[in-house]
Design a protein around this motif. Structure first.
Motif, mmCIF file in Angstrom:
data_model
loop_
_atom_site.group_PDB
_atom_site.id
_atom_site.type_symbol
_atom_site.label_atom_id
_atom_site.label_comp_id
_atom_site.label_asym_id
_atom_site.label_seq_id
_atom_site.Cartn_x
_atom_site.Cartn_y
_atom_site.Cartn_z
ATOM 1 N N MET A 1 16.411 13.529 5.888
ATOM 2 C CA MET A 1 16.201 12.296 5.135
ATOM 3 C C MET A 1 14.699 12.051 4.919
ATOM 4 O O MET A 1 13.894 12.305 5.807
ATOM 5 N N HIS A 2 14.349 11.574 3.742
ATOM 6 C CA HIS A 2 12.942 11.362 3.378
ATOM 7 C C HIS A 2 12.358 10.151 4.113
ATOM 8 O O HIS A 2 12.892 9.047 4.031
ATOM 9 N N THR A 3 11.282 10.389 4.871
ATOM 10 C CA THR A 3 10.557 9.279 5.507
ATOM 11 C C THR A 3 9.323 8.976 4.670
ATOM 12 O O THR A 3 8.431 9.829 4.551
ATOM 13 N N PRO A 4 9.250 7.797 4.075
ATOM 14 C CA PRO A 4 8.111 7.494 3.194
ATOM 15 C C PRO A 4 6.782 7.517 3.947
ATOM 16 O O PRO A 4 6.712 7.159 5.126
ATOM 17 N N ILE A 5 5.733 7.945 3.246
ATOM 18 C CA ILE A 5 4.394 7.975 3.831
ATOM 19 C C ILE A 5 3.894 6.558 4.085
ATOM 20 O O ILE A 5 3.369 6.248 5.148
ATOM 21 N N ILE A 6 4.046 5.689 3.105
ATOM 22 C CA ILE A 6 3.594 4.300 3.239
ATOM 23 C C ILE A 6 4.787 3.428 3.607
ATOM 24 O O ILE A 6 5.790 3.403 2.882
ATOM 25 N N SER A 7 4.674 2.697 4.712
ATOM 26 C CA SER A 7 5.809 1.888 5.160
ATOM 27 C C SER A 7 5.496 0.394 5.181
ATOM 28 O O SER A 7 6.319 -0.409 5.599
ATOM 29 N N SER A 8 4.286 0.027 4.727
ATOM 30 C CA SER A 8 3.900 -1.384 4.697
ATOM 31 C C SER A 8 2.962 -1.636 3.528
ATOM 32 O O SER A 8 2.048 -0.845 3.275
ATOM 33 N N LEU A 9 3.147 -2.754 2.833
ATOM 34 C CA LEU A 9 2.221 -3.135 1.768
ATOM 35 C C LEU A 9 0.845 -3.522 2.308
ATOM 36 O O LEU A 9 -0.122 -3.595 1.553
ATOM 37 N N LEU A 10 0.755 -3.770 3.618
ATOM 38 C CA LEU A 10 -0.551 -4.032 4.231
ATOM 39 C C LEU A 10 -1.383 -2.764 4.380
ATOM 40 O O LEU A 10 -2.583 -2.838 4.651
ATOM 41 N N ASP A 11 -0.768 -1.599 4.182
ATOM 42 C CA ASP A 11 -1.488 -0.331 4.304
ATOM 43 C C ASP A 11 -2.297 -0.114 3.021
ATOM 44 O O ASP A 11 -2.051 0.801 2.239
ATOM 45 N N THR A 12 -3.255 -1.002 2.824
ATOM 46 C CA THR A 12 -4.103 -0.980 1.635
ATOM 47 C C THR A 12 -5.454 -1.560 2.006
ATOM 48 O O THR A 12 -5.653 -2.026 3.130
ATOM 49 N N ASP A 13 -6.381 -1.541 1.057
ATOM 50 C CA ASP A 13 -7.718 -2.055 1.341
ATOM 51 C C ASP A 13 -7.806 -3.546 1.061
ATOM 52 O O ASP A 13 -7.254 -4.054 0.090
ATOM 53 N N ALA A 14 -8.559 -4.237 1.916
ATOM 54 C CA ALA A 14 -8.657 -5.702 1.845
ATOM 55 C C ALA A 14 -9.117 -6.192 0.477
ATOM 56 O O ALA A 14 -8.655 -7.226 -0.011
ATOM 57 N N TYR A 15 -10.025 -5.441 -0.161
ATOM 58 C CA TYR A 15 -10.534 -5.954 -1.441
ATOM 59 C C TYR A 15 -9.457 -6.066 -2.507
ATOM 60 O O TYR A 15 -9.584 -6.826 -3.460
ATOM 61 N N LYS A 16 -8.369 -5.331 -2.341
ATOM 62 C CA LYS A 16 -7.277 -5.428 -3.316
ATOM 63 C C LYS A 16 -6.617 -6.809 -3.281
ATOM 64 O O LYS A 16 -6.354 -7.419 -4.315
ATOM 65 N N LEU A 17 -6.357 -7.314 -2.072
ATOM 66 C CA LEU A 17 -5.763 -8.650 -1.980
ATOM 67 C C LEU A 17 -6.783 -9.727 -2.329
ATOM 68 O O LEU A 17 -6.430 -10.749 -2.923
ATOM 69 N N ASN A 18 -8.053 -9.487 -1.971
ATOM 70 C CA ASN A 18 -9.090 -10.450 -2.342
ATOM 71 C C ASN A 18 -9.157 -10.617 -3.859
ATOM 72 O O ASN A 18 -9.240 -11.733 -4.377
ATOM 73 N N MET A 19 -9.124 -9.489 -4.569
ATOM 74 C CA MET A 19 -9.142 -9.554 -6.036
ATOM 75 C C MET A 19 -7.830 -10.104 -6.577
ATOM 76 O O MET A 19 -7.823 -10.876 -7.541
ATOM 77 N N GLN A 20 -6.717 -9.707 -5.962
ATOM 78 C CA GLN A 20 -5.418 -10.164 -6.471
ATOM 79 C C GLN A 20 -5.296 -11.682 -6.401
ATOM 80 O O GLN A 20 -4.751 -12.310 -7.320
#
Length: 386
Positions: A1-20
């Motif tokens: 079964m495929h285990t996804p590499i990314i398992s959380s939307l928090l696994d991103t850089d802070a500036y993305k949410l700051n800009m969003q």
């Protein structure tokens, strides 16, 4: 079964949410398109099928209540934006993956507020798929051993030298990234945080970052006059974050064009500047001269360096400016993709249009320029006297 590499939307850089959040409040209806560029001489075409599967997995993710509590505790995000995130998920229909001239091609199009969160996980996934394929025998322990040997350079660095992890987008793998940040948190006094929100939460360390090139690029089509676009981008940022996140990125056009727009008011309001292309020493000297010309003490300001750094390069820059201006360093690929005999991959996803019209990044380094429309590029250079 495929285990996804990314398992959380928090696994991103802070500036993305700051800009969003800023987009949520000021530009919720703006549409953009972004495209993938591989600057390395390497075909990634064979990754397409696995990437398609990972994109479908990403689109199933939502923020958990625990993650939203963490974001709320950072003191940056307003209640209306956090309520928006509670319902947020990525839309896989915005992403088109194809093969063009034996190279992976990715086109992302939709509302900017949605498109903005695709870049970091997509790049991290591509790097991990490629590294797993190309270096199947590489181990986390090898990465930690190399890191440990590099950290000896910091023995005489002094307490005013510090650096943060900027390595999410081009990491060897999620496991390597997590191990590196865990080791630095426990073993390195000069380690001051990470751009990765998930790791900041996990290790209770600062989440670091302000804005990226796309903030300035989009404003090229959001300002009435192209020559006013940087001024609008900077003032809009202050409107959203009047007393926080006060580091400005300088090289969407180039440092000279930026400083022409960096008025006394802006120079006083922003805490400092971030370097991401061109000669770091020359850039830092220009920043100091600019502050001094306005009667501002450089020692009240901070320069963040984040362009292709190693620990050795960071130390050399720090030593050059020590006592004259505060410095900090964002180290990416050389932290999170440094294993024996592993060639790093230079890939980016950048905006190409905003509201259907072209945008560009020129930068202080010709190899980092991005624009598909030569006529528009000429217009941009004319607007900023380049």
């Amino acid at each position: 079964m495929h285990t996804p590499i990314i398992s959380s939307l928090l696994d991103t850089d802070a500036y993305k949410l700051n800009m969003q959040q800023a987009i949520f409040h000021h530009y919720p209806e703006v549409n953009v398109a972004a495209e993938f560029h591989c600057r390395s001489n390497e075909s990634l075409a064979e990754l397409k099928a696995r990437l398609d599967a990972e994109i479908q997995s990403l689109a199933c993710l939502t923020f958990s209540e625990e993650e939203l509590q963490f974001l709320s505790g950072l003191g940056l995000y307003q209640a209306d934006y956090l309520a928006y995130l509670r319902e947020f998920s990525l839309n896989a229909e915005q992403v088109t993956v194809s093969i063009v001239d034996d190279q992976l091609a990715i086109h992302i199009e939709g509302k900017w507020i949605d498109v903005i969160l695709w870049e970091v996980p997509l790049l991290a996934i591509i790097c991990e798929l490629r590294c797993h394929e190309k270096y199947p025998n590489a181990t986390v322990n090898q990465a930690i051993d190399l890191l440990t040997s590099k950290l000896t350079a910091l023995d005489n660095a002094g307490s005013d030298f510090h650096f943060v992890d900027f390595g999410t987008r081009r990491r060897f793998s999620k496991n390597v990234h997590h191990a590196i940040v865990g080791h630095l948190t426990n073993e390195c006094a000069q380690f001051a945080g990470t751009s990765n929100l998930l790791l900041a939460k996990k290790h209770n360390i600062p989440a670091v970052g302000t804005q990226a090139h796309e903030w300035f690029q989009a404003h090229q089509q959001l300002a009435g006059d192209l020559a006013d676009s940087q001024l609008l981008a900077l003032n809009r940022w202050l409107q959203e974050y009047p007393d926080k996140l006060g580091i400005a990125l300088t090289d969407c056009i180039n440092m000279d064009a930026f400083l022409n727009d960096f008025t006394l008011h802006l120079s006083e309001q922003f805490n400092g500047l971030r370097h991401d292309s061109g000669d770091p020493i020359a850039w830092g000297e220009k920043a100091i001269a600019h502050y001094e010309s306005l009667g501002i003490s450089p020692q009240e300001k901070t320069l963040i360096f984040s362009d292709g750094l190693t620990l050795d390069k960071a130390l050399n820059i720090h030593q050059h400016f020590t006592g004259r201006i505060n410095t900090s360093f964002g180290i990416g690929t050389q932290l999170t993709c440094h294993l024996p005999d592993v060639e790093t991959l230079n890939i980016v996803i950048k905006l190409v249009t905003c509201n259907g019209k072209p945008v560009a990044k020129i930068s202080d380094e010709p190899g980092k320029s991005i624009c598909r429309d030569t006529e528009y590029l000429s217009e941009l250079k004319k607007a900023f006297n380049i």
